[in-house]
Design an enzyme around this catalytic site. Sequence first.
Site, short mmCIF file in Angstrom:
data_model
loop_
_atom_site.label_atom_id
_atom_site.label_comp_id
_atom_site.label_asym_id
_atom_site.label_seq_id
_atom_site.Cartn_x
_atom_site.Cartn_y
_atom_site.Cartn_z
N CYS A 1 7.77 8.39 2.93
CA CYS A 1 9.05 8.85 2.36
C CYS A 1 9.46 7.99 1.16
CB CYS A 1 10.17 8.75 3.38
SG CYS A 1 9.79 9.56 4.91
N HIS B 1 -0.09 -7.37 -1.27
CA HIS B 1 0.85 -6.25 -1.26
C HIS B 1 0.62 -5.36 -0.03
CE1 HIS B 1 3.55 -3.18 -2.62
NE2 HIS B 1 2.58 -2.27 -2.56
#
Lengths: 428, 275
Positions: free
Chosen positions: A54, A104
């Site tokens: 999302c 990351h």
Amino acid sequence: MSTGDALPLIALGVDHRTASLAVREALAFDEERARRFLTEDLHHLPERMVLSTCNRTEVFAVPPPGVAEPAGQLADLLGRARGLDLAAADARPSVFIGEEAVLHLLRVACGLESMVLGEAQILGQVKAAGELAESCGAAGPVLRKLLETAARAARRARAETKIGEGAVSIASAAVDLAEKVFGSLAGHSALVVGAGETGRLVAKHLHAAGIGTMRLANRTLGRAQAVAAEVAAEPFGLCGVPPGLRDSDIVVCSTSAERPILTREEVKAAMRVRRGRLLLVLDIAVPRNVDERAREIEGVLLHDIDALRSIADGNLAIRRKAVPKVEAIVEEARRAFENWRKSLAAEPTIVSLRRRFEAVREEELAKNLKRVPPEARDAARKLTESLVNRLLHEPSARLREAAGEPRRAAEAAAALADLFGLSEDDRG
Amino acid sequence: MISVADALLFLVPALYAAAAAVSILLFVRPESGARRLARPLLFAAVVAHGVEIALRAAVARRCPLGTLAETTGLTAFALAGTYTVLSLRSGRRPTGVLIVPLSCALVLAYVLTRREAGAVNPALASPWFSLHAASAVLAVAALAVSFVHGVFYLLLYREIKAHRFGLLFRRLPPLAVLSRMTNIAAVSGFSFLTVTLAAGTAWGLRSGHAGAMLRDPMFLLSAGAWLLYAAGLAVRYLAGFRGRYTVLLSVFAFSLLILSMTAVFLLFPALHVYR
């Protein structure tokens, strides 16, 4: 894969911090589109993966050697695949290269980069992205090892720290509170009043938490039916709300009514029938839907949106405190991945050494096996295999360990080549 | 047998102390890795203690309640044992922060005072009296466990009702679990209390103490507590009532029982002595 140079891994994409909702929507991939992107647009890259949730769309890729500006090319391909001109949309994807890309992904998997700090779904989404890459033939040794490392770090973060503590949204805080009162929700019933976005969200959370039965009341029955279908609830109109209090354990109110739709008297009348069974009333509407005085009634646990927000805020504060511990876990994982990558430099020598030992083993077996009784030949083969494995275990481990120091690694490789007569070709 | 029991006297307090330390640690830091040790440690402590009690009872050929020290030891065992069985229902949030340290303290008291034992009550030769005394200890232990969980329930209920989501909200199991634990322990305690009163009455009638028992405040107050528990359980299981009042009744009944016992032991020590 070259192992002595910088890690050839790129992570490029947008998330809730770097792009507007409109850009994130435009760049989002469903499974089918992601599959096409991996197999058609990115097929020239040896390893690639798409993570689309999302709040983020990111591509992780290992570019082939010698490609100039691989990040720029990847950004173009991403924009083209989703029909979005990134420059025109003023979307500047973040780019992480090499070790930064590793870090990351580890941070993403542990929930440190999520919009809701420490949310649990992200690990499943990272795993799903890896599985999709695997099914498209797009995963390779770097991505596989990175995903495995990330999954382990994320599991440790959740087990060893409070990064996933409690609920941090109003809807999940509502379910958290219900579970704090009733324990498992399986044997309990809920009545959700109001089928707007908030009501729908709470109903979905209750459904996901395994609520026994759920009814959904709304001013317009059509809307109630539509939302009820999503969460296996029974729809009905607002007139059924006061009688519904008698046999519901949890009542969630989220209508836009200007005045209370449940009076103190109605709640009191329901409690007389309930014979002391607790009634949890979650009034998350503004203005409030339930007469505040109902809170004084014995057995009624009435909570408004401020109470739920204080639960969510308390949990969020606990999660924030856990961040340094999670970062330490991420750092450990990063170092483990780095060690693994460095150890790859030793692989050609190890493979060559193993080939040499295997050749000797086969030669000796061929010479001597005929003197061994047939029924003992399998055992003899296994014995020689085991012997070779045992003999090679220690030098292999030492070579991998030395791989982190180029000079030591080169000396060890040269010594082995000299001692065992390994050729340069053998060592790759 | 005695040498094994003596050896267990070192092991049992050590196990209880470790279990108590873990219980306290888990209340302070529920995510601690010690979580895995909590149940095995307590289970080991209870089993070792049970063996120690059984060995001594076998050698002495009587119920291990002849002295105050023995009664203290058996009470600790009953408390920890009841909690061990009940804790299987507490889910991920253990509630032993009070009960396990209390059991540990009682065991230490038993170990330190057992050699100073006075004369053993000759009434223990009667199986009815032994049954009465043993079931009284088990009843008190089970009702104490019920009381502690009832108090936890009332505290958590008050916190939730007042929108306070602090330490108790985070550490205690859900209200429904606490209510269930309170009631299971109350039913066990009530059953043992019934046996206690029935066996005590039977022994009183057989030994000619029936008249004295009717003037015994301990007997009368215990019967009163029994009636309160009976009423509470009837309200819950026959009339289908749930919630705070049924828990309150359990807490009140135990308070009455303990107050009566303490008052009798302090004020009228001679009134509940039978030989």
